[in-house]
Design an enzyme around this catalytic site. Structure first.
Site, short mmCIF file in Angstrom:
data_model
loop_
_atom_site.label_atom_id
_atom_site.label_comp_id
_atom_site.label_asym_id
_atom_site.label_seq_id
_atom_site.Cartn_x
_atom_site.Cartn_y
_atom_site.Cartn_z
CE1 TYR A 152 5.08 -2.31 4.59
CE2 TYR A 152 3.46 -0.55 4.76
CZ TYR A 152 4.77 -0.96 4.63
OH TYR A 152 5.78 -0.02 4.55
CE LYS A 156 6.52 -1.09 7.77
NZ LYS A 156 7.96 -1.17 8.09
N1 LIG Z 1 9.45 3.12 0.18
C1 LIG Z 1 8.41 3.60 0.81
O1 LIG Z 1 7.57 4.34 0.22
C2 LIG Z 1 8.21 3.33 2.28
C3 LIG Z 1 7.22 4.06 2.97
C4 LIG Z 1 7.02 3.82 4.32
C5 LIG Z 1 7.80 2.89 4.98
N2 LIG Z 1 8.75 2.20 4.28
C6 LIG Z 1 9.55 1.22 5.05
O2 LIG Z 1 10.91 1.51 4.88
C7 LIG Z 1 11.68 0.32 5.05
C8 LIG Z 1 12.66 0.18 3.89
O3 LIG Z 1 11.92 0.07 2.69
P1 LIG Z 1 12.49 0.47 1.26
O4 LIG Z 1 11.42 1.23 0.58
O5 LIG Z 1 13.85 1.06 1.40
O6 LIG Z 1 12.53 -0.98 0.58
P2 LIG Z 1 13.60 -1.70 -0.36
O7 LIG Z 1 12.85 -2.84 -0.94
O8 LIG Z 1 14.24 -0.73 -1.28
O9 LIG Z 1 14.70 -2.23 0.66
C9 LIG Z 1 14.40 -3.20 1.63
C10 LIG Z 1 15.65 -4.02 1.89
O10 LIG Z 1 15.35 -4.92 2.96
C11 LIG Z 1 15.88 -6.20 2.63
N3 LIG Z 1 15.10 -7.23 3.31
C12 LIG Z 1 13.81 -7.60 3.06
N4 LIG Z 1 13.46 -8.62 3.85
C13 LIG Z 1 14.54 -8.90 4.62
C14 LIG Z 1 14.80 -9.87 5.62
N5 LIG Z 1 13.87 -10.78 5.98
N6 LIG Z 1 16.02 -9.88 6.21
C15 LIG Z 1 16.97 -8.99 5.85
N7 LIG Z 1 16.79 -8.07 4.88
C16 LIG Z 1 15.59 -8.02 4.28
C17 LIG Z 1 15.78 -6.29 1.11
O11 LIG Z 1 16.68 -7.27 0.60
C18 LIG Z 1 16.10 -4.86 0.70
O12 LIG Z 1 17.49 -4.69 0.47
C19 LIG Z 1 10.66 -0.82 5.15
O13 LIG Z 1 10.47 -1.15 6.52
C20 LIG Z 1 9.39 -0.21 4.59
O14 LIG Z 1 8.23 -0.81 5.10
C21 LIG Z 1 8.97 2.40 2.96
#
Ligand SMILES: NC(=O)c1ccc[n+]([C@@H]2O[C@H](COP(=O)([O-])OP(=O)(O)OC[C@H]3O[C@@H](n4cnc5c(N)ncnc54)[C@H](O)[C@@H]3O)[C@@H](O)[C@H]2O)c1
Length: 246
Positions: A152, A156
């Site tokens: 991860y 990133k």
């Molecule tokens: N939640 C956090 O604390 C956090 C912090 C930093 C960064 N992020 C980043 O934010 C972004 C969104 O994360 P989130 O927390 O909303 O997650 P989430 O799990 O709520 O949503 C992610 C979505 O992406 C979809 N997805 C996953 N793999 C996929 C693929 N191969 N093709 C198409 N769709 C796909 C899933 O079905 C899901 O609907 C990610 O890139 C994550 O790394 C999240």
């Protein structure tokens, strides 16, 4: 309504930050194409937005899916003004010794190769019109260790490098590319961490002392994609409640 007549393609729009982006861009006047590999989730997002919003079912790990999805959006909506490369998955904080080849490949394919291919697929349309914005969702894991595992954190850091190179290559042709770096945000991805004492302890120690709501993060993407951020090229924007400084 800064995004009137503009089409915004968002990956991972079926949940969390991506769904919040879909809501905030719609509120700003955009037509949203909500892409997710989870067909029901993509459909739910699109239906909740109303208007001309559409659901796009695709797995960003698959090249054929990416090319078909972008072709579908161009066919349906005629253009892509903004791409939010947001879909991402976590590696359960696996250290290198516990990272299988399969896990490594899956994380890199989703979090890095997918965004690269999505960008490559939308760029011709943006360049043709001399205008476009790409917002990549990175993470605090683009700066520090511990927000994820080896794969991860590497993915990133990688997407930040991709952001800078895309900005360098395509800014002069009207395409601005930037990255956002959220901190701990309440979504499905982090749902299991609600009771994690270590994580709660770290959050309590930050200046904000709390989790972000997905819409707070989504608004940064809306700003960066808007004309108000016309001078933003290749930037990496942290919104983490002070996680890194703490
Ligand atoms: N939640 C956090 O604390 C956090 C912090 C930093 C960064 N992020 C980043 O934010 C972004 C969104 O994360 P989130 O927390 O909303 O997650 P989430 O799990 O709520 O949503 C992610 C979505 O992406 C979809 N997805 C996953 N793999 C996929 C693929 N191969 N093709 C198409 N769709 C796909 C899933 O079905 C899901 O609907 C990610 O890139 C994550 O790394 C999240």
């Amino acid at each position: 309504m800064p995004f009137t007549d503009e089409v915004v393609l968002i990956t991972g729009a079926g949940s969390g930050i991506g769904r919040a982006m879909a809501q905030e861009f719609t509120a700003a006047g955009a037509t949203v194409a909500a892409l997710d590999m989870d067909a029901d989730a993509a459909k739910q997002t699109a239906e909740s937005l109303g208007g001309d919003a559409s659901a796009v079912v695709a797995d960003v790990r698959r090249r054929a899916d990416v090319d078909r999805a972008v072709a579908e959006v161009l066919e349906r909506h005629g253009r892509v003004d903004v791409l939010c490369n947001n879909a991402g998955i976590l590696d359960d904080y696996a250290d290198a010794l516990n990272t299988s080849d399969e896990l490594w490949d899956d994380i890199i394919a989703t979090n890095l190769t997918g965004p690269f291919r999505m960008a490559r697929a939308v760029l011709p349309n943006m360049i043709e019109r001399g205008s476009g914005a790409i917002v990549n969702t990175a993470s605090i894991s683009a700066f520090v260790a511990g927000g994820g595992g080896s794969a991860y954190t590497a993915s990133k850091h990688g997407i930040v490098g991709l952001t800078k190179q895309l900005a360098f290559n395509f800014g002069a042709r009207g395409v601005r590319v930037n990255a956002i770096c959220p901190g701990a945000t309440k979504t499905a991805m982090t749902a299991g961490l609600d009771d994690d004492e270590h994580v709660q302890g770290m959050i309590a120690n930050t200046p904000s002392g709390r989790w972000a709501e997905p819409n707070e993060i989504a608004n940064l993407a809306v700003f960066l994609a808007s004309d108000k951020a016309m001078f933003a090229h290749g930037g990496v924007y942290v919104m983490d409640g002070g996680w890194i400084v703490a």
